[in-house]
Design a protein around this motif. Structure first.
Motif, PDB file in Angstrom:
ATOM      1  N   PHE A  23      -2.799 -57.699 -72.159  1.00  0.00           N
ATOM      2  CA  PHE A  23      -3.639 -59.263 -71.069  1.00  0.00           C
ATOM      3  C   PHE A  23      -4.625 -58.877 -70.781  1.00  0.00           C
ATOM      4  O   PHE A  23      -5.162 -60.349 -70.697  1.00  0.00           O
ATOM      5  CB  PHE A  23      -1.976 -58.455 -70.159  1.00  0.00           C
ATOM      6  CG  PHE A  23      -2.371 -60.207 -69.611  1.00  0.00           C
ATOM      7  CD1 PHE A  23      -1.621 -61.537 -69.830  1.00  0.00           C
ATOM      8  CD2 PHE A  23      -3.366 -60.517 -68.062  1.00  0.00           C
ATOM      9  CE1 PHE A  23      -1.418 -62.698 -68.879  1.00  0.00           C
ATOM     10  CE2 PHE A  23      -2.995 -61.376 -67.141  1.00  0.00           C
ATOM     11  CZ  PHE A  23      -2.203 -62.159 -67.379  1.00  0.00           C
ATOM     12  N   LEU A  27      -7.419 -61.986 -71.323  1.00  0.00           N
ATOM     13  CA  LEU A  27      -7.129 -62.504 -70.109  1.00  0.00           C
ATOM     14  C   LEU A  27      -8.909 -63.072 -70.080  1.00  0.00           C
ATOM     15  O   LEU A  27      -9.738 -63.521 -69.636  1.00  0.00           O
ATOM     16  CB  LEU A  27      -7.035 -62.646 -68.805  1.00  0.00           C
ATOM     17  CG  LEU A  27      -7.112 -63.110 -67.567  1.00  0.00           C
ATOM     18  CD1 LEU A  27      -7.574 -65.180 -67.931  1.00  0.00           C
ATOM     19  CD2 LEU A  27      -6.540 -62.069 -66.438  1.00  0.00           C
ATOM     20  N   THR A  30     -10.528 -65.871 -72.551  1.00  0.00           N
ATOM     21  CA  THR A  30     -10.009 -66.806 -71.466  1.00  0.00           C
ATOM     22  C   THR A  30     -11.561 -66.658 -70.330  1.00  0.00           C
ATOM     23  O   THR A  30     -11.610 -67.895 -70.991  1.00  0.00           O
ATOM     24  CB  THR A  30      -8.625 -67.368 -70.939  1.00  0.00           C
ATOM     25  OG1 THR A  30      -7.795 -66.507 -71.681  1.00  0.00           O
ATOM     26  CG2 THR A  30      -8.638 -68.131 -70.135  1.00  0.00           C
ATOM     27  N   ALA A  45      -7.704 -76.591 -73.213  1.00  0.00           N
ATOM     28  CA  ALA A  45      -6.428 -76.188 -72.717  1.00  0.00           C
ATOM     29  C   ALA A  45      -6.367 -74.824 -73.581  1.00  0.00           C
ATOM     30  O   ALA A  45      -6.538 -74.194 -74.184  1.00  0.00           O
ATOM     31  CB  ALA A  45      -5.234 -76.411 -72.837  1.00  0.00           C
ATOM     32  N   LEU A  46      -6.059 -73.604 -72.475  1.00  0.00           N
ATOM     33  CA  LEU A  46      -6.642 -71.812 -72.071  1.00  0.00           C
ATOM     34  C   LEU A  46      -4.682 -71.101 -72.386  1.00  0.00           C
ATOM     35  O   LEU A  46      -4.478 -70.978 -71.118  1.00  0.00           O
ATOM     36  CB  LEU A  46      -7.251 -71.453 -72.207  1.00  0.00           C
ATOM     37  CG  LEU A  46      -8.763 -71.458 -72.186  1.00  0.00           C
ATOM     38  CD1 LEU A  46      -9.965 -71.337 -71.197  1.00  0.00           C
ATOM     39  CD2 LEU A  46      -8.893 -70.612 -73.995  1.00  0.00           C
ATOM     40  N   LEU A  47      -3.456 -71.439 -72.977  1.00  0.00           N
ATOM     41  CA  LEU A  47      -2.701 -70.219 -72.752  1.00  0.00           C
ATOM     42  C   LEU A  47      -2.953 -69.046 -72.742  1.00  0.00           C
ATOM     43  O   LEU A  47      -3.049 -68.483 -74.024  1.00  0.00           O
ATOM     44  CB  LEU A  47      -1.516 -70.758 -73.573  1.00  0.00           C
ATOM     45  CG  LEU A  47      -0.033 -70.100 -73.353  1.00  0.00           C
ATOM     46  CD1 LEU A  47       0.420 -70.481 -72.153  1.00  0.00           C
ATOM     47  CD2 LEU A  47       0.919 -70.635 -74.215  1.00  0.00           C
ATOM     48  N   THR A  48      -2.974 -68.034 -71.987  1.00  0.00           N
ATOM     49  CA  THR A  48      -3.187 -66.592 -72.083  1.00  0.00           C
ATOM     50  C   THR A  48      -1.542 -65.911 -71.515  1.00  0.00           C
ATOM     51  O   THR A  48      -0.507 -66.657 -70.828  1.00  0.00           O
ATOM     52  CB  THR A  48      -3.770 -66.349 -70.706  1.00  0.00           C
ATOM     53  OG1 THR A  48      -5.522 -67.600 -70.539  1.00  0.00           O
ATOM     54  CG2 THR A  48      -4.444 -64.906 -70.662  1.00  0.00           C
ATOM     55  N   GLU A  49      -2.271 -65.382 -73.008  1.00  0.00           N
ATOM     56  CA  GLU A  49      -0.396 -64.325 -72.608  1.00  0.00           C
ATOM     57  C   GLU A  49      -0.371 -63.026 -72.756  1.00  0.00           C
ATOM     58  O   GLU A  49      -1.509 -62.837 -73.018  1.00  0.00           O
ATOM     59  CB  GLU A  49       1.014 -64.841 -73.544  1.00  0.00           C
ATOM     60  CG  GLU A  49       0.825 -66.946 -73.195  1.00  0.00           C
ATOM     61  CD  GLU A  49       2.207 -67.130 -74.180  1.00  0.00           C
ATOM     62  OE1 GLU A  49       2.952 -66.891 -73.841  1.00  0.00           O
ATOM     63  OE2 GLU A  49       1.278 -67.491 -75.326  1.00  0.00           O
ATOM     64  N   TRP A  50       0.595 -61.916 -73.062  1.00  0.00           N
ATOM     65  CA  TRP A  50       0.148 -60.486 -72.811  1.00  0.00           C
ATOM     66  C   TRP A  50      -0.358 -60.492 -74.275  1.00  0.00           C
ATOM     67  O   TRP A  50       0.377 -60.797 -75.738  1.00  0.00           O
ATOM     68  CB  TRP A  50       1.851 -60.425 -72.733  1.00  0.00           C
ATOM     69  CG  TRP A  50       0.795 -58.505 -72.773  1.00  0.00           C
ATOM     70  CD1 TRP A  50       1.394 -58.179 -71.531  1.00  0.00           C
ATOM     71  CD2 TRP A  50       1.195 -57.455 -74.055  1.00  0.00           C
ATOM     72  NE1 TRP A  50       0.860 -56.205 -72.275  1.00  0.00           N
ATOM     73  CE2 TRP A  50       0.959 -56.466 -73.578  1.00  0.00           C
ATOM     74  CE3 TRP A  50       0.716 -57.629 -75.896  1.00  0.00           C
ATOM     75  CZ2 TRP A  50       0.464 -55.837 -74.572  1.00  0.00           C
ATOM     76  CZ3 TRP A  50       0.589 -57.009 -76.111  1.00  0.00           C
ATOM     77  CH2 TRP A  50       0.421 -55.871 -75.788  1.00  0.00           C
TER      78      TRP A  50
ATOM     79  N   LEU B  46       0.858 -68.474 -68.824  1.00  0.00           N
ATOM     80  CA  LEU B  46      -1.052 -68.352 -67.760  1.00  0.00           C
ATOM     81  C   LEU B  46      -1.025 -69.755 -68.865  1.00  0.00           C
ATOM     82  O   LEU B  46      -2.645 -69.369 -69.873  1.00  0.00           O
ATOM     83  CB  LEU B  46      -1.439 -68.199 -67.331  1.00  0.00           C
ATOM     84  CG  LEU B  46      -0.898 -67.066 -66.049  1.00  0.00           C
ATOM     85  CD1 LEU B  46      -2.563 -66.238 -65.989  1.00  0.00           C
ATOM     86  CD2 LEU B  46      -0.683 -67.768 -64.764  1.00  0.00           C
ATOM     87  N   LEU B  47      -0.761 -71.258 -68.100  1.00  0.00           N
ATOM     88  CA  LEU B  47      -2.566 -72.383 -69.052  1.00  0.00           C
ATOM     89  C   LEU B  47      -3.198 -73.176 -68.270  1.00  0.00           C
ATOM     90  O   LEU B  47      -2.139 -73.879 -67.336  1.00  0.00           O
ATOM     91  CB  LEU B  47      -0.453 -73.495 -69.542  1.00  0.00           C
ATOM     92  CG  LEU B  47      -1.689 -74.253 -70.040  1.00  0.00           C
ATOM     93  CD1 LEU B  47      -2.406 -74.531 -71.376  1.00  0.00           C
ATOM     94  CD2 LEU B  47      -0.583 -75.558 -70.343  1.00  0.00           C
ATOM     95  N   THR B  48      -4.130 -72.668 -68.315  1.00  0.00           N
ATOM     96  CA  THR B  48      -5.105 -72.998 -67.234  1.00  0.00           C
ATOM     97  C   THR B  48      -5.808 -74.391 -68.227  1.00  0.00           C
ATOM     98  O   THR B  48      -6.147 -74.106 -69.522  1.00  0.00           O
ATOM     99  CB  THR B  48      -6.411 -72.003 -67.702  1.00  0.00           C
ATOM    100  OG1 THR B  48      -5.890 -71.064 -67.410  1.00  0.00           O
ATOM    101  CG2 THR B  48      -7.690 -72.226 -66.961  1.00  0.00           C
ATOM    102  N   GLU B  49      -6.340 -75.611 -67.328  1.00  0.00           N
ATOM    103  CA  GLU B  49      -6.437 -76.577 -67.758  1.00  0.00           C
ATOM    104  C   GLU B  49      -7.656 -76.945 -67.446  1.00  0.00           C
ATOM    105  O   GLU B  49      -7.180 -76.509 -65.963  1.00  0.00           O
ATOM    106  CB  GLU B  49      -5.770 -77.844 -68.454  1.00  0.00           C
ATOM    107  CG  GLU B  49      -4.353 -76.952 -68.876  1.00  0.00           C
ATOM    108  CD  GLU B  49      -3.210 -78.503 -69.604  1.00  0.00           C
ATOM    109  OE1 GLU B  49      -3.400 -79.119 -70.179  1.00  0.00           O
ATOM    110  OE2 GLU B  49      -2.711 -78.436 -68.824  1.00  0.00           O
TER     111      GLU B  49
END
Lengths: 81, 81
Positions: A23, A27, A30, A45-50, B46-49
């Motif tokens: 993770f 991050l 990101t 759009a930035l989808l951060t996951e493990w 975590l979807l950052t926009e």
């Protein structure tokens, strides 16, 4: 997996998933993409996951893809190296 | 909007969208939630926009919601204050 051209609810988008070991590294990526986005004032759009980050570029104001989105996709790849 | 209970492809999830003034503040929140996630070793999506972050908690190993997800949702609210 490279960049995919998507049609999401009628809006064309460029999307790619980047893989990481955990993770924390996801991050960190990101944040690096967030930096280049802030530099140019164009934000994905930035989808951060493990272990992964899904990056999606499109131009909100035109509800589709502008030349800048392709430029930013290429810059995102540079950040990932 | 408070936390929503979702059934996404058969997996129960807790999701909430947090609003911010710009991309930078949204990303800062993503990082703060990332920190509490690292603290406990349980990680959300975590979807950052621009101006918002959508936080989704669920327990991958059980493909659903565990007590910990509700605890982390409450901690996420604390971080947002």
């Amino acid at each position: 997996p490279e960049w995919q051209l998507l049609n999401r609810d009628g809006i064309m988008q460029l999307e790619r998933c980047f893989k990481f070991r955990n993770f924390k590294q996801a991050l960190a990526f990101t944040n690096r993409v967030g930096e280049i986005a802030e530099d140019v004032g164009h934000h994905p759009a930035l989808l951060t996951e493990w272990g992964k980050v899904t990056v999606t570029w499109w131009s909100h104001e035109m509800k589709g893809l502008h030349k800048n989105d392709f430029i930013m996709a290429a810059r995102t790849d540079e950040v990932a190296k």
